[in-house]
Design an enzyme around this catalytic site. Structure first.
Site, PDB file in Angstrom:
ATOM      1  N   GLU A  58       0.832  -1.211   0.000  1.00  0.00           N
ATOM      2  CA  GLU A  58       0.000   0.000   0.000  1.00  0.00           C
ATOM      3  C   GLU A  58       0.867   1.262   0.000  1.00  0.00           C
ATOM      4  OE1 GLU A  58      -3.469   0.058   2.636  1.00  0.00           O
ATOM      5  OE2 GLU A  58      -2.790   2.017   3.332  1.00  0.00           O
TER       6      GLU A  58
ATOM      7  N   TYR B 149      -6.513   7.130  -0.212  1.00  0.00           N
ATOM      8  CA  TYR B 149      -7.315   8.299  -0.582  1.00  0.00           C
ATOM      9  C   TYR B 149      -7.221   9.255   0.601  1.00  0.00           C
ATOM     10  CZ  TYR B 149     -11.454  10.324  -2.944  1.00  0.00           C
ATOM     11  OH  TYR B 149     -12.334  11.112  -3.644  1.00  0.00           O
TER      12      TYR B 149
ATOM     13  N   HIS C 177      -8.178   3.260  -3.189  1.00  0.00           N
ATOM     14  CA  HIS C 177      -9.004   3.435  -1.989  1.00  0.00           C
ATOM     15  C   HIS C 177      -9.959   4.596  -2.274  1.00  0.00           C
ATOM     16  CE1 HIS C 177      -6.016   1.496   1.074  1.00  0.00           C
ATOM     17  NE2 HIS C 177      -5.825   1.005  -0.147  1.00  0.00           N
TER      18      HIS C 177
ATOM     19  N   ARG D 187     -15.262   4.280   4.742  1.00  0.00           N
ATOM     20  CA  ARG D 187     -16.006   5.444   5.214  1.00  0.00           C
ATOM     21  C   ARG D 187     -15.111   6.669   5.309  1.00  0.00           C
ATOM     22  NH1 ARG D 187     -17.519   6.338  11.394  1.00  0.00           N
ATOM     23  NH2 ARG D 187     -15.285   6.833  11.257  1.00  0.00           N
ATOM     24  N   GLY D 188     -13.883   6.491   5.834  1.00  0.00           N
ATOM     25  CA  GLY D 188     -13.014   7.638   6.119  1.00  0.00           C
ATOM     26  C   GLY D 188     -13.228   8.095   7.548  1.00  0.00           C
TER      27      GLY D 188
HETATM   28  P1  FAD Z   1     -17.458   1.645   8.472  1.00  0.00           P
HETATM   29  O1  FAD Z   1     -17.505   0.271   7.964  1.00  0.00           O
HETATM   30  O2  FAD Z   1     -18.562   2.577   8.082  1.00  0.00           O
HETATM   31  O3  FAD Z   1     -17.405   1.545  10.076  1.00  0.00           O
HETATM   32  C1  FAD Z   1     -17.153   2.702  10.872  1.00  0.00           C
HETATM   33  C2  FAD Z   1     -17.784   2.530  12.262  1.00  0.00           C
HETATM   34  O4  FAD Z   1     -19.213   2.536  12.168  1.00  0.00           O
HETATM   35  C3  FAD Z   1     -17.431   1.230  12.976  1.00  0.00           C
HETATM   36  O5  FAD Z   1     -17.317   1.529  14.343  1.00  0.00           O
HETATM   37  C4  FAD Z   1     -18.612   0.316  12.706  1.00  0.00           C
HETATM   38  O6  FAD Z   1     -18.810  -0.617  13.766  1.00  0.00           O
HETATM   39  C5  FAD Z   1     -19.772   1.297  12.609  1.00  0.00           C
HETATM   40  N1  FAD Z   1     -20.764   0.944  11.585  1.00  0.00           N
HETATM   41  C6  FAD Z   1     -20.545   0.324  10.385  1.00  0.00           C
HETATM   42  N2  FAD Z   1     -21.698   0.245   9.694  1.00  0.00           N
HETATM   43  C7  FAD Z   1     -22.652   0.846  10.433  1.00  0.00           C
HETATM   44  C8  FAD Z   1     -24.039   1.109  10.250  1.00  0.00           C
HETATM   45  N3  FAD Z   1     -24.676   0.696   9.132  1.00  0.00           N
HETATM   46  N4  FAD Z   1     -24.730   1.771  11.224  1.00  0.00           N
HETATM   47  C9  FAD Z   1     -24.090   2.175  12.358  1.00  0.00           C
HETATM   48  N5  FAD Z   1     -22.769   1.954  12.592  1.00  0.00           N
HETATM   49  C10 FAD Z   1     -22.063   1.308  11.652  1.00  0.00           C
HETATM   50  N6  FAD Z   1      -8.895   6.146   5.541  1.00  0.00           N
HETATM   51  C11 FAD Z   1      -8.723   7.107   4.599  1.00  0.00           C
HETATM   52  O7  FAD Z   1      -9.085   8.285   4.819  1.00  0.00           O
HETATM   53  N7  FAD Z   1      -8.136   6.819   3.380  1.00  0.00           N
HETATM   54  C12 FAD Z   1      -7.727   5.559   3.069  1.00  0.00           C
HETATM   55  O8  FAD Z   1      -7.210   5.326   1.967  1.00  0.00           O
HETATM   56  C13 FAD Z   1      -7.886   4.517   4.054  1.00  0.00           C
HETATM   57  N8  FAD Z   1      -7.488   3.249   3.786  1.00  0.00           N
HETATM   58  C14 FAD Z   1      -7.700   2.265   4.714  1.00  0.00           C
HETATM   59  C15 FAD Z   1      -7.330   0.936   4.423  1.00  0.00           C
HETATM   60  C16 FAD Z   1      -7.517  -0.081   5.358  1.00  0.00           C
HETATM   61  C17 FAD Z   1      -7.124  -1.504   5.003  1.00  0.00           C
HETATM   62  C18 FAD Z   1      -8.091   0.227   6.626  1.00  0.00           C
HETATM   63  C19 FAD Z   1      -8.274  -0.863   7.660  1.00  0.00           C
HETATM   64  C20 FAD Z   1      -8.473   1.535   6.940  1.00  0.00           C
HETATM   65  C21 FAD Z   1      -8.296   2.563   5.994  1.00  0.00           C
HETATM   66  N9  FAD Z   1      -8.683   3.894   6.251  1.00  0.00           N
HETATM   67  C22 FAD Z   1      -8.501   4.868   5.307  1.00  0.00           C
HETATM   68  C23 FAD Z   1      -9.232   4.259   7.569  1.00  0.00           C
HETATM   69  C24 FAD Z   1     -10.785   4.200   7.618  1.00  0.00           C
HETATM   70  O9  FAD Z   1     -11.328   5.184   6.767  1.00  0.00           O
HETATM   71  C25 FAD Z   1     -11.200   4.446   9.061  1.00  0.00           C
HETATM   72  O10 FAD Z   1     -10.787   3.384   9.880  1.00  0.00           O
HETATM   73  C26 FAD Z   1     -12.667   4.798   9.316  1.00  0.00           C
HETATM   74  O11 FAD Z   1     -12.781   5.303  10.643  1.00  0.00           O
HETATM   75  C27 FAD Z   1     -13.639   3.629   9.193  1.00  0.00           C
HETATM   76  O12 FAD Z   1     -13.807   3.234   7.904  1.00  0.00           O
HETATM   77  P2  FAD Z   1     -14.678   1.913   7.562  1.00  0.00           P
HETATM   78  O13 FAD Z   1     -14.730   1.827   6.096  1.00  0.00           O
HETATM   79  O14 FAD Z   1     -14.196   0.760   8.329  1.00  0.00           O
HETATM   80  O15 FAD Z   1     -16.110   2.389   8.147  1.00  0.00           O
END
Ligand code: FAD
Length: 286
Positions: A17, A49, A77, A107-108
């Site tokens: 990455e 991203y 991403h 989500r971010g």
């Molecule tokens: P979600 O899946 O939406 O989860 C976020 C939170 O909400 C969790 O606590 C979950 O339990 C809860 N949740 C999920 N779905 C729901 C729902 N339907 N209703 C209520 N609560 C819910 N960030 C960046 O800015 N740019 C990047 O390129 C980037 N790359 C990443 C790559 C990897 C492999 C990882 C592990 C993380 C990366 N991140 C990146 C960080 C990521 O954006 C953050 O960890 C963010 O806080 C959560 O994103 P998520 O997609 O897991 O969110």
């Protein structure tokens, strides 16, 4: 090629990455690094991203160039929290036009000081909505994030796992985990994922440590835990950058060997745009 097909055809995938550099010179240097890393035959590379979409054009351009000029499979991403749907649609169209067929749907993070987000028709509030949007409007293969030590905002580990399952059911093809230093957290996470019925591959995310202050900052932001014995060791060598880098290589190598021996579908390296540690670890693994 879709990463889900790469994972099906290869018992172990190795991916790297990168983040888009701020300057054109940095961009050229990174491009050369990724060209060199082709010798390690990565299964794919991914490009992050920037928070709130601030690297939108750079991410699209770097991913497209890696794919179309270097010929290594590349994943973009994409985060949804601080962009409206039209902006996200534009990025996805642009990636499609450049033949980018793999998206890491995220989500971010919220801006500092914010804990809730606008819930209106123009914005997504969780990654699941982005997965659904890509699935309904595009043909790309979709990766999502998983958290062996539980996402820091999650109500609890079980709820976090239930939301992960919903993201998979919405159309995600594979999961890449947040970085971790204690392999037992990945093995327990795998057991819980299997128990709840998640069947897609879960690739562990490994970050070789190269700098003590940097890893402390990153783990604070991401919520990943550094075991006390490891932290004590790091503090004892923090003034000697070579020793820190060597320790990082040896620790990650040990983690990777144990993960691969115990059925992980591969390793995703958080390189932080520094290739030396990844080179050393990959050379030993191969
Ligand atoms: P979600 O899946 O939406 O989860 C976020 C939170 O909400 C969790 O606590 C979950 O339990 C809860 N949740 C999920 N779905 C729901 C729902 N339907 N209703 C209520 N609560 C819910 N960030 C960046 O800015 N740019 C990047 O390129 C980037 N790359 C990443 C790559 C990897 C492999 C990882 C592990 C993380 C990366 N991140 C990146 C960080 C990521 O954006 C953050 O960890 C963010 O806080 C959560 O994103 P998520 O997609 O897991 O969110």
């Amino acid at each position: 090629m879709f990463i889900k097909d790469i994972l099906q055809q290869n018992p172990k995938s190795f991916s790297f990455e990168f983040f888009p550099p701020a300057t054109p010179e940095g961009f050229d240097t990174l491009f050369k690094t990724i060209e060199d890393l082709k010798l390690l035959d990565p299964s794919f590379v991914s490009v992050t991203y920037g928070t709130g979409g601030k690297t939108r054009e750079k991410t699209v351009s770097l991913v497209s160039d890696i794919l179309n000029k270097i010929g290594t499979e590349a994943m973009a991403h994409l985060t949804c929290l601080r962009s409206n749907k039209e902006e996200i649609d534009e990025v996805l169209t642009s990636l499609s036009t450049n033949n980018v067929s793999n998206i890491m749907a995220l989500r971010g993070d919220p801006p500092k000081g914010y804990s809730s987000f606008p819930e209106d028709e123009g914005h997504f509030t969780h990654a699941i909505q982005l997965v659904e949007f890509i699935k309904s409007n595009y043909k790309q293969c979709i990766g999502i994030a998983g958290y062996p030590e539980t996402h820091q905002e999650a109500v609890n580990a079980q709820t976090d796992m239930e939301y992960l399952k919903l993201k998979v059911e919405a159309g995600a093809d594979f999961i890449i985990t947040q970085l971790f230093f204690d392999n037992s957290s990945y093995f327990e996470f795998m057991d819980r994922a299997i128990a709840i019925g998640i069947k897609v591959p879960i690739i562990p995310g490994i970050m070789p440590i190269t700098n003590v202050n940097q890893i402390i900052r990153i783990t604070k932001l991401s919520g990943a835990k550094i075991p006390k014995t490891m932290l004590d060791k790091l503090y004892s060598i923090q003034d000697d950058p070579k020793s820190v880098e060597q320790f990082g290589i040896e620790f990650s190598l040990m983690q990777c060997q144990e993960l691969l021996k115990n059925n992980s579908p591969g390793i995703h390296f958080y390189t932080l745009n520094r290739s030396r540690s990844t080179w050393e670890i990959m050379k030993s693994l191969k």
